[in-house]
Design an enzyme around this catalytic site. Structure first.
Site, PDB file in Angstrom:
ATOM      1  N   ASP A 119       0.849  -1.026   0.008  1.00 14.84           N
ATOM      2  CA  ASP A 119      -0.132  -0.132  -0.080  1.00 14.84           C
ATOM      3  C   ASP A 119       0.898   1.392   0.121  1.00 14.84           C
ATOM      4  O   ASP A 119       1.993   1.145   0.185  1.00 14.84           O
ATOM      5  CB  ASP A 119      -0.940  -0.082   1.224  1.00 14.84           C
ATOM      6  CG  ASP A 119       0.048   0.232   2.551  1.00 14.84           C
ATOM      7  OD1 ASP A 119       0.793  -0.622   2.695  1.00 14.84           O
ATOM      8  OD2 ASP A 119      -0.678   0.715   3.570  1.00 14.84           O
ATOM      9  N   GLU A 184       0.098  -0.757   5.837  1.00 10.28           N
ATOM     10  CA  GLU A 184       1.056  -0.402   6.845  1.00 10.28           C
ATOM     11  C   GLU A 184       0.904   1.195   6.674  1.00 10.28           C
ATOM     12  O   GLU A 184       1.200   1.633   7.939  1.00 10.28           O
ATOM     13  CB  GLU A 184       2.465  -0.810   5.985  1.00 10.28           C
ATOM     14  CG  GLU A 184       3.487  -0.410   6.820  1.00 10.28           C
ATOM     15  CD  GLU A 184       4.091   0.761   6.922  1.00 10.28           C
ATOM     16  OE1 GLU A 184       4.943   1.193   7.793  1.00 10.28           O
ATOM     17  OE2 GLU A 184       3.802   1.866   6.035  1.00 10.28           O
TER      18      GLU A 184
HETATM   19 ZN   LIG Z   1       6.814   1.829   4.380  1.00  4.28          ZN
END
Ligand SMILES: [Zn+2]
Ligand SMILES: *[C@@H]1O[C@H](CO)[C@@H](O)[C@H](O)[C@H]1NC(C)=O
Ligand SMILES: *[C@@H]1O[C@H](CO)[C@@H](O)[C@H](O)[C@H]1NC(C)=O
Length: 481
Positions: A119, A184
């Site tokens: 992501d 994340e």
């Molecule tokens: Zn990262």
């Protein structure tokens, strides 16, 4: 389509498996540079922005693409459902599945697990990008695109490292597992639950965890051995029932905003000293070895100042600057919304977020009490992430140093990260495995900002570093359990 696997399996049975050969692997990687760049282009084109709920279909597509690539290489791949997230409006939204994969399960070998994320941070051309952030653009050997360095190219480099062994019919020196997530950038929502749930299954035979989600400090390759934790607070001063017009009430009412500014000002001195009692005392003292280590690191204070565009820092010499970035705590005030302030304290060994929570709350209440204000103060700690620190003499780090030496013909800088990678601490606490952070991103990659890039050099040499590191890890003596 039907005949392809057949041809492949005939090749597999008729060719003998070879052992690690650096020059062959390096040559293979060099000759596949354009394919690697194309793979990165395909991944960057997917707007896998985990913060934007409207992009969630793209994020799901990104996880699928990652799984598909690993499946094509013959890995045992799973898309692990980690449930849903609740949005502020009460609606729920499916979290992107976590991709897990495995290559090899020879019990005589070590098993490493590569963690990464696919992501990205939000990016819009209007934010000041010189190029379309989702159209990978090569300018003088730098590949510009959102997520190029954080963390798509490093994840691809790991995948290509395994692929290179396969293509050359070389035996993987260690078993390689992957855990690739898609949340994340918004706090790894759901991942800790998955790690706990699979502690005794997927993670049980893992010896070492590798994270390549950070960058070098200079042009010299680096190994990262520590990250700061973070305690994030809100402080709210509650006063009159409604907003008061300063022309009508100003001068007689003790205003919440004045109280709030007053207590915020008590957190840190103008020269940067944290004024909350007990915090500085908890910090591990700087040892002579550490001082020497910092002294050896390649870091130029002046170019650092230029990069961030300031005339003056709190410290002028390299060791002080690095020490205060990595191994001392700091207070940052992030903003005020209404009469609620947000501030954070970066955590370092040996601070404990629960202790810090009490220290900060007690201190702010005592400062507030001295003001004899009729208003009310409420202090809340919303995040309490611990710092992470590894032993740079551990065989895993020795393997990392040897790999860097082999590929770059230099010793790595041993560095820390001023930011927080909370999942490192979770991996360590839950699985009890050793972790190494092996960055391949450049110092000027612009993570999270406009014009993020990954250089071809770091991408390709980084892939060579990863193939070599796998070989170095295989040389670590296997300790019997
Ligand atoms: Zn990262
Ligand atoms: C693991 O070992 C089993 C039994 O030897 C085998 O059937 C399976 O394909 C292996 N899995 C992987 C991912 O190599
Ligand atoms: C990406 O940029 C190149 C060069 O400007 C352009 O030719 C190409 O059409 C763009 N691709 C997409 C998908 O926008």
């Amino acid at each position: 389509q039907m005949t392809f696997p057949l041809v492949l399996s005939i090749l597999l049975v008729t060719t003998t498996v070879r052992a690690f050969q650096y020059t062959d692997l390096a040559q293979y990687i060099d000759s596949h540079e354009e394919e690697y760049v194309e793979a990165l282009r395909d991944w960057v084109a997917i707007e896998s922005d985990s913060a934007n709920v409207l992009k969630r279909p793209d994020l799901h597509r990104m996880m699928e693409a990652t799984a598909q690539k690993l499946r094509q290489m013959g890995g045992a791949v799973e898309l692990v459902d980690i449930g849903e997230q609740e949005l502020p409006d009460g609606q729920t939204l499916a979290l992107p599945k976590v991709v897990s994969a495995q290559f090899g399960n020879d019990t005589r070998k070590h098993t490493v697990c590569v963690y990464g994320h696919v992501d990205v941070q939000p990016a819009k051309k209007e934010d000041g990008w010189a190029t379309d952030p989702y159209n990978l653009t090569d300018i003088n050997g730098n590949l510009y695109g959102r997520g190029a360095s954080d963390n798509k190219a490093p994840v691809l480099a790991w995948i290509h490292a395994v692929e290179a062994y396969q293509a050359l019919n070389m035996e993987l020196p260690v078993n390689v597992k992957f855990v690739i997530e898609g949340m994340e950038e918004t706090g790894s929502n759901g991942l800790d639950v998955m790690i706990v749930a699979q502690r005794d299954t997927f993670f049980s035979d893992v010896d070492y965890i590798i994270i390549s989600d950070c960058g070098w400090l200079s042009r010299r390759p680096a190994l990262t051995y520590g990250t700061r934790g973070n305690c994030y607070f809100t402080a709210e001063v509650q006063g009159p029932k409604q907003d008061l017009h300063s022309g009508v009430y100003g001068g007689v009412v003790i205003e919440p905003m004045t109280d709030l500014i007053g207590i915020l000002d008590s957190l840190i001195s103008p020269s940067g000293t944290i004024l909350v009692p007990g915090i500085r005392e908890a910090v591990a003292p700087l040892s002579d070895e550490e001082w020497k280590m910092y002294q050896d690191i390649q870091f130029d204070v002046d170019s650092y100042k230029n990069k961030i565009g300031v005339d003056q820092l709190m410290y002028n010499n390299k060791v002080d600057v690095l020490a205060h970035l990595w191994r001392y705590p700091t207070v940052s005030i992030h903003g005020i919304e209404g009469v609620t302030a947000k501030f954070s304290i970066r955590q370092v060994p040996n601070m404990d977020p629960q202790v810090v929570k009490n220290q900060v709350t007690d201190y702010l209440h005592s400062v507030f009490a001295k003001r004899k204000s009729p208003n009310k103060l409420k202090v809340t700690m919303v995040i309490g992430a611990k710092p992470w620190l590894a032993d740079t003499e551990h065989p895993l780090y020795e393997a990392g140093k040897a790999a860097v030496k082999r590929v770059f013909d230099t010793d790595p800088d041993l560095i820390r990260e001023g930011g927080t990678i909370p999942i490192a601490k979770t991996f360590q606490d839950v699985t009890g495995k050793d972790i190494i952070m092996m960055p391949i991103g450049g110092f000027d990659d612009g993570l999270h900002s406009q014009n993020e890039k990954m250089s071809r050099y770091n991408y390709i040499e980084g892939t060579k570093l990863f193939v070599t590191f796998l070989d170095e890890v295989s040389k670590i003596k296997k300790t019997s359990v």
